[in-house]
Design an enzyme around this catalytic site. Structure first.
Site, PDB file in Angstrom:
ATOM      1  N   GLY A  98      33.044  48.995  31.877  1.00 54.77           N
ATOM      2  CA  GLY A  98      33.778  48.299  30.777  1.00 54.77           C
ATOM      3  C   GLY A  98      33.164  47.822  29.528  1.00 54.77           C
ATOM      4  N   ASP A 148      40.340  36.430  33.695  1.00 53.71           N
ATOM      5  CA  ASP A 148      40.211  36.534  35.111  1.00 53.71           C
ATOM      6  C   ASP A 148      41.426  37.243  35.625  1.00 53.71           C
ATOM      7  OD1 ASP A 148      39.918  36.483  37.887  1.00 53.71           O
ATOM      8  OD2 ASP A 148      39.813  34.105  38.254  1.00 53.71           O
ATOM      9  N   TYR A 176      38.721  50.924  49.388  1.00 54.09           N
ATOM     10  CA  TYR A 176      38.855  51.125  48.201  1.00 54.09           C
ATOM     11  C   TYR A 176      39.649  52.237  47.536  1.00 54.09           C
ATOM     12  CZ  TYR A 176      36.786  52.316  43.607  1.00 54.09           C
ATOM     13  OH  TYR A 176      36.513  52.509  42.282  1.00 54.09           O
TER      14      TYR A 176
END
Length: 308
Positions: A16, A64, A154
């Site tokens: 990111g 968030d 995951y």
């Protein structure tokens, strides 16, 4: 086409951060980057990476992904709520024997990896539909294509992401909205370091002795070798993401690591699923020399490709 506003999540580190810095420093100044993170106290590394672009082509905001209110507040703070490109990157990892993972931890992972994406798209899609334009770029994983040993939860979250985007892409096309799943293989980041750190501290008392041995003595060493041989840098993934964003016709799926493609190709080569299962089983349990030799060749190809 004028300057496009790009909203990126999970920008405090790793991919990111790299994507935010790369787009903000675009030589053609095609982007206005809104780099977001859950905790603004962690903004230091991004500010340093942004350099002169900070507060010019890049601004940092709190978001968030696990809170609809936080997402709405961030989007409402933007002029006309306009987001031309969403880069959904926020995510968490988890490895280890399934018997040792709590359902609450699994739900927490899905809350970020899958529902975080769903919340963001739900908030931004109506505006994109109204404008008849937009590009939703989702940081997925090769583990959304192919499940891997001890990555059950995951991988499941990434499969969910892939199904969500593939389903939505058909509707999005009707409104001239593009969708792209960026699928990195191993990437050497703080994310990876934290996953291994958590694995070292993991309570494995819920698993049988053989499973613990496979995890500790087979999976962890092999996994680290794969990262060392095939791992990309966040900056390399950011460069691939830039190419996807600027493509005239962005693909639905884009794998960032060409050296990993033969492994994912196994899945499509055999519709029964036996070929990839047998291959990964043999690589893991039966052919240690072959595994190490294969990684050696791939490591050599990786070095050569970087020199080209």
């Amino acid at each position: 086409m004028g300057t496009r506003r790009v909203l990126i999540t999970g920008c405090s580190s790793g991919i990111g951060l790299a994507v935010a810095a790369r787009l903000a420093k675009d030589e053609l100044r095609r982007f206005k980057v809104v780099a977001t993170m859950r905790d603004l106290n962690k903004r230091g590394p991004l500010e340093r990476a942004a350099g002169d672009s900070l507060n010019k082509t890049l601004e940092i905001k709190e978001l968030d992904a696990c809170s609809e209110e936080s997402i709405r507040e961030c989007v409402n703070s933007l002029p006309d709520r306009r987001v031309d490109i969403l880069v959904n990157n926020a995510g968490v990892g988890m490895i280890g024997p399934l018997e040792c993972q709590s359902i609450s931890d699994m739900k927490e992972l899905f809350d970020t990896n899958f529902f975080g994406l769903a919340r963001l798209v739900k908030e931004l899609l109506p505006d994109m539909k109204r404008r008849q334009s937009g590009h939703i770029v989702v940081m997925s994983s090769v583990m959304g294509i192919q499940g891997l040993l001890f990555n059950d939860v995951y991988s499941a979250s990434k499969f969910a992401v892939e199904g969500f985007c593939e389903s939505l892409a058909v509707q999005a096309m009707k409104f001239n909205i593009k969708m792209t799943l960026v699928e990195p293989g191993p990437v050497v980041t703080e994310f990876e370091r934290k996953v291994y750190e958590d694995a070292d501290k993991m309570d494995l008392s819920g698993a049988d002795e053989e499973t613990v041995k496979i995890f500790r003595e087979v999976y962890i060493p092999y996994s680290k070798k794969i990262f060392a041989s095939l791992g990309q840098t966040p900056e390399e993934v950011a460069e691939e993401t830039l190419q996807v964003i600027t493509a005239k016709e962005p693909p639905l799926r884009h794998q960032t690591n060409r050296l990993y493609m033969p492994l994912t190709a196994l899945k499509h080569a055999d519709p029964t699923g036996r070929l990839p299962l047998d291959t990964f089983y043999k690589m893991t349990f039966n052919h240690d020399r072959l595994f190490n030799a294969s990684l050696g060749v791939l490591r050599l190809l990786q070095r050569k490709s970087k020199k080209l």
